[in-house]
Design an enzyme around this catalytic site. Sequence first.
Site, PDB file in Angstrom:
ATOM      1  N   ASP A 263       0.780  -0.967  -0.005  1.00  0.00           N
ATOM      2  CA  ASP A 263      -0.016  -0.024  -0.110  1.00  0.00           C
ATOM      3  C   ASP A 263       0.988   1.142   0.122  1.00  0.00           C
ATOM      4  OD1 ASP A 263      -3.207   0.716   1.844  1.00  0.00           O
ATOM      5  OD2 ASP A 263      -2.063   1.637   0.076  1.00  0.00           O
TER       6      ASP A 263
HETATM    7  C1  GLC Z   1      -4.236   4.347  -0.043  1.00  0.00           C
HETATM    8  C2  GLC Z   1      -5.154   3.337   0.422  1.00  0.00           C
HETATM    9  C3  GLC Z   1      -5.228   2.017  -0.777  1.00  0.00           C
HETATM   10  C4  GLC Z   1      -5.108   2.905  -2.306  1.00  0.00           C
HETATM   11  C5  GLC Z   1      -3.667   3.253  -2.126  1.00  0.00           C
HETATM   12  C6  GLC Z   1      -3.399   4.008  -3.721  1.00  0.00           C
HETATM   13  O1  GLC Z   1      -3.407   4.605   1.056  1.00  0.00           O
HETATM   14  O2  GLC Z   1      -4.840   2.568   1.488  1.00  0.00           O
HETATM   15  O3  GLC Z   1      -6.669   1.438  -0.422  1.00  0.00           O
HETATM   16  O4  GLC Z   1      -5.353   1.743  -3.234  1.00  0.00           O
HETATM   17  O5  GLC Z   1      -3.697   4.132  -1.208  1.00  0.00           O
HETATM   18  O6  GLC Z   1      -4.147   4.830  -3.698  1.00  0.00           O
END
Ligand code: GLC
Length: 735
Positions: A263
């Site tokens: 993430d």
């Molecule tokens: C965010 C979220 C995740 C998302 C990622 C990219 O922090 O936790 O769900 O897909 O970043 O935007």
Amino acid sequence: MTEQKLKELLQDMTLEEKVNQMLQVAGGFFTGDMMAMGPMAEKGFTEENVSKAGSALGALGAEKLKKIQKEFMEKHPHKVPLLFMLDVINGLKTVFPVPLGQGATFEPELSERCAQVAAKEAAVSGLHVTFSPMVDLVRDARWGRVMESTGEDPYLNSLFSAAMVRGYQGEDLREPYHVAACVKHFAGYGAPTAGRDYNTVELSRHTFKEFYLPAYQAGIDAGAALVMTSFNTVDGVPATGNRWLMRDVLRGEMGFDGVLISDWAAIEEIIYHGYCADRKEAAVRAVQAGVDIDMMTGIYSENLCNLVRDGKVSEALVDEAVYRILELKNKLGLFENPYKDADEEKEKEVILCSAHRELAREAARKSFVLLKNDGALPLVKGKKVAYLGPYVENRNMMGSWSIVGEAKDVTTLKEAVMEREEGKDAVFGPGCTLLGGEMKLEGFTETMEEEPSAQECQVMLEEAVELAKGADMVVLALGEHRLQSGEATSNATIQIPKVQMELLRKVCAVNGNVAVVLFSGRPLDIREISEKAQAVLQVWMPGTEGARAIMDVLSGDYNPSGKLPMSFPYCVGQVPVHYNEYSTGRPHVEGKDKDRFRSKYLDIPNEPLYPFGYGKSYTRFAISPVEMDKERMKKGETLQASVNVKNVGDVAGTETLQMYIRDIAASVVRPVKELKGFRKVTLEPGQEEKVCFEIGDRQLRFLTENDRWESEPGEFEVFVGADSSTVNGAKFWLE
Ligand code: GLC
């Protein structure tokens, strides 16, 4: 490209090229909006590394992405194309109900169609991967990301997880209009302590595997091409550096062989968790855990080459990660056509086309849950209706992850009324603002509306009360601001803003015929709303066509059929509350046992205000007692539980018959109920239908004391009803 060629490509790449395939950067680096210098350079985002990155997130648009891809590949030593990724959570430009609303449809096939449309709009816009479906099981309405889940039940979530993956990916990623799906957030992110986002997750391994893992497994079994790590720790080890979780469980036990992406900045965060001393150690831990792509930290680019050269990390670990990334690009056909479906003409043709809008309207209608109706709904034609509340003219009802969906494409409730005959008997007034200055919220791209002056607010309120006085009935459109649920939106009080509660009280004091239309991304404490209003329709964040769908239901053109995928708690003190709880050694039955020493509260009931699976209709359904075709079965056999369901009301409607099972005694305690099947039945007035549920070993399996998914002989009870509180049951035995 053949597998052989892919292997040769990997062998030809330098270590730097390989390591930078594992780097994902924001699309802004390629559009000039972000520069690989200064603080960014210190984070490992150098011109050199970015020019060899493997993927980009956040950029969008056929023309833009084709240009980026062309320029990027011209400079890349081996012409390896970029992957373009984005959060397409509930639609791209045509925005569907938020996933919690989609869960309320109890119709995974519908979500599969929505995902297909989302994939098509994303693909023609140049995207290859969506960071969806989010399949975290949720039980705590304080956590704003419940909005992104399909709810509290492992079985229901598993069906939606697989359906969305199929919708996004189709049968073959090379085919037009498919994008790769990314199951997230692995794992257990939906259980943060105290409902506070990014907080520690403390689950027994048993609960973790039995309740939280099944929906990820379903998405993987459906062929999800990616999995995303979660921010939280599992057993005290951050998921993004957790070898047991990622290698033994995800890749070993669950059989995932696709790309594992971190993430956002999660690899760096394993330092702040207190798991790694520095960025170098974070690189080691993450690559050893099998994280293939580093989303936006630069830690891999900055450290892995030296770690390999110093013998601290085996190059084989880099090779296996890079090979999975190259495989994904190959599955998408990017080596033959690096632009895939990016097409400016197609963009104009398909995005927000009428077919997509119609599907969004259907999904919204089916997602609404009628929680209360003392006869206020459907609206009576010719009666004067005052449409009041901040959602009467608020255009953005798409949920906080609709970063691409534009409010200009959304119809307001007022517009939806005025395009119908109801418009001639309608008056409108906001009554108050959404937040009343109670808080400041941040979106990805927008700034908050300015609050009117206290004087202006007073006038708004008085005008609304006057309109309520003069109307036969009121439709009161209230709820959360769209930015009040989603990421980083934990709330200790799960109620709508105070200024809206004041409007409710004043309107209900002058008009005894009030239907509340409630917008929220989460279950809320709606005791007072339920008590004061004569009807309550939960509409979640209903998306681009939400307002028209609301009028379809308020007018009676569509009879509401949604069912709660997540319990609405009596109050926040009850949270986390969920239907599939364990009995405890001192179960309490409201009104039954007088014993003081029971598992109960002194000040509130144990039961939620509205339970999982609950939802009313404009008609009534009679469900007969459960009949069994036999009471005993051996392993390998099946038996049938059936009911007759009859529409005993005046209008056609759809009921969702839910089948729950309880294992009375087992080697590990079992929930008091577990959803094991459901069937949506549409009946005309007076029409009835027999609904049969086949039960076999599959529905009786659980994670036993042997840590294996298996059934155990003994006594069971099966329930069939209209929600999880049903007592309509019958016993049977597995021998
Ligand atoms: C965010 C979220 C995740 C998302 C990622 C990219 O922090 O936790 O769900 O897909 O970043 O935007």
